[in-house]
Design a protein around this motif. Sequence first.
Motif, short mmCIF file in Angstrom:
data_model
loop_
_atom_site.label_atom_id
_atom_site.label_comp_id
_atom_site.label_asym_id
_atom_site.label_seq_id
_atom_site.Cartn_x
_atom_site.Cartn_y
_atom_site.Cartn_z
N THR A 1 0.85 -1.20 0.00
CA THR A 1 0.00 0.00 0.00
C THR A 1 0.88 1.24 0.00
O THR A 1 2.11 1.14 0.00
CB THR A 1 -0.95 -0.01 1.21
N VAL A 2 0.25 2.39 -0.01
CA VAL A 2 0.95 3.67 0.12
C VAL A 2 0.44 4.36 1.37
O VAL A 2 -0.62 4.05 1.88
CB VAL A 2 0.74 4.57 -1.12
N VAL A 3 1.22 5.32 1.87
CA VAL A 3 0.78 6.06 3.04
C VAL A 3 -0.33 7.04 2.66
O VAL A 3 -1.31 7.20 3.38
CB VAL A 3 1.96 6.77 3.71
N GLY A 4 -0.18 7.69 1.51
CA GLY A 4 -1.23 8.62 1.09
C GLY A 4 -0.85 9.37 -0.16
O GLY A 4 -1.36 9.10 -1.25
N SER A 5 0.07 10.33 -0.03
CA SER A 5 0.33 11.24 -1.14
C SER A 5 1.28 10.63 -2.17
O SER A 5 2.10 9.75 -1.88
CB SER A 5 0.92 12.55 -0.63
N TYR A 6 1.15 11.14 -3.40
CA TYR A 6 1.99 10.79 -4.55
C TYR A 6 2.41 12.12 -5.18
O TYR A 6 1.73 13.14 -5.00
CB TYR A 6 1.17 9.93 -5.52
N PRO A 7 3.52 12.19 -5.90
CA PRO A 7 3.98 13.47 -6.44
C PRO A 7 2.95 14.13 -7.35
O PRO A 7 2.43 13.51 -8.28
CB PRO A 7 5.25 13.10 -7.21
N GLN A 8 2.67 15.40 -7.08
CA GLN A 8 1.79 16.16 -7.96
C GLN A 8 2.58 16.61 -9.19
O GLN A 8 3.75 16.98 -9.08
CB GLN A 8 1.23 17.37 -7.20
N MET B 1 -3.99 14.47 -4.68
CA MET B 1 -3.64 15.49 -5.67
C MET B 1 -4.32 16.83 -5.41
O MET B 1 -3.85 17.86 -5.88
CB MET B 1 -4.04 14.99 -7.06
N ARG B 2 -5.42 16.83 -4.67
CA ARG B 2 -6.18 18.06 -4.45
C ARG B 2 -5.74 18.80 -3.18
O ARG B 2 -6.33 19.81 -2.82
CB ARG B 2 -7.68 17.73 -4.35
N ARG B 3 -4.72 18.31 -2.52
CA ARG B 3 -4.33 18.87 -1.22
C ARG B 3 -3.02 19.66 -1.32
O ARG B 3 -2.07 19.23 -1.96
CB ARG B 3 -4.15 17.75 -0.19
N GLU B 4 -3.01 20.79 -0.64
CA GLU B 4 -1.76 21.55 -0.51
C GLU B 4 -0.86 20.92 0.54
O GLU B 4 0.35 21.00 0.45
CB GLU B 4 -2.10 23.00 -0.15
N TYR C 1 -1.20 17.51 3.81
CA TYR C 1 -2.04 16.41 4.27
C TYR C 1 -3.15 16.87 5.21
O TYR C 1 -4.15 16.17 5.40
CB TYR C 1 -1.18 15.34 4.97
N SER C 2 -3.00 18.07 5.82
CA SER C 2 -3.93 18.47 6.87
C SER C 2 -4.69 19.76 6.61
O SER C 2 -5.80 19.93 7.11
CB SER C 2 -3.18 18.61 8.20
N ASN C 3 -4.12 20.69 5.85
CA ASN C 3 -4.69 22.04 5.85
C ASN C 3 -6.04 22.13 5.16
O ASN C 3 -6.88 22.95 5.53
CB ASN C 3 -3.69 23.05 5.25
N ARG C 4 -6.28 21.29 4.16
CA ARG C 4 -7.55 21.38 3.43
C ARG C 4 -8.72 21.05 4.34
O ARG C 4 -9.76 21.72 4.31
CB ARG C 4 -7.52 20.44 2.22
N PHE C 5 -8.58 20.01 5.16
CA PHE C 5 -9.66 19.65 6.07
C PHE C 5 -9.76 20.66 7.21
O PHE C 5 -10.86 21.12 7.56
CB PHE C 5 -9.44 18.24 6.62
N ALA C 6 -8.62 21.02 7.79
CA ALA C 6 -8.63 21.91 8.96
C ALA C 6 -9.30 23.24 8.65
O ALA C 6 -10.06 23.78 9.48
CB ALA C 6 -7.20 22.14 9.44
N THR C 7 -9.06 23.80 7.48
CA THR C 7 -9.57 25.13 7.16
C THR C 7 -10.98 25.10 6.60
O THR C 7 -11.55 26.15 6.29
CB THR C 7 -8.63 25.84 6.17
#
Length: 342
Positions: A9-16, A74-77, A79-85
């Motif tokens: 598996t992967v942890v989450g992100s892949y290069p944009q 791919m839609r995240r700046e 791992y956390s800021n998109r959800f937090a804000t």
Amino acid sequence: MAELLLPSTVVGSYPQPDWLVDREQLAKGVPRVRAHELWSVSEAFLEQAQDDATLLAIRDMERAGIDIITDGEMRRESYSNRFATALEGVDIDAPATITNRSGRSVQVPRVVGKIRRRHAVEVRDMQFLRRNTERRAKITLPGPFTLAQQAKNEFYRDDEEMALDFAAAVNAEARDLQAAGADVIQLDEPWVRNDPQAAKRYAVKAINRALEGLTVPTVVHVCFGYAAVVNEKPTGYAFLPELADTVAAQISIEAAQPKLDLGVLKAFSRHKVMLGVVDLGDRTVETPEVVAARIRDGLRYVSAERLVPAPDCGMKYLPREVAFGKLQALAEGARIVRSEIS
């Protein structure tokens, strides 16, 4: 059908892709507040471009042979800021500036009211992923303890109360992600090691609240930070055995780059372990044999039925060709060991 041994598996992100984000801006750090300047595509076409990039990430993971994939985030700046804000109670127009543990000034969300989830944040992401792959699909959320650590509290009596409201918001999102077809849901909790004393008081309580009522497999991921940002890493976690008390089915740990003493895995006798066997601090692509040897090291402490090979962390900061090569080595290394024990 018997469950696959040693599923990669992967942890989450892949290069944009370079055409999607400004990688020079990306290299400046991990944003806690929105960082619209990262995107290289105009707002009018951004969602379409992110969808196209997501398809590239999905196909790369499939071609590499990964068994449990993500959308690559791919839609995240970050791992956390998109959800937090996206949450009610967070002032996104006037963030706070704090000094972090390395002495740098960073902007963080300012909590000025009760935290509530106003609307779905990642549900469309999960629906898009589900439509575009037949592989098992995982999606990630920032964990409540980490969200609280990355915010300035100007409303709650204490940070524990704030973390539990973050947990309720995460739980509401996770339940909708499960309904949208997620096979696995992961919480990213790297900050439990930054303040182990606070973590001992309420991290497990908050994590368990965030995972309440979920029936799909769940994961808690802890790490020492992105290799591109944190070069020197300790060889042991300040907060790890305590995670054995979480309701999560799996604990995900970084092990390859820091050369972790894998004896710590003994604490997780009832959990599956998602073990980092791909070093993201070295841009040399490992051979499958190197990955296989790291998996065998993990099998000294965890049975094959409970071991899930993965990279150490998200692959966001790697060149795409390096990330793809490392995923191929991961999938092949898992296949080598699987053939030895099946």
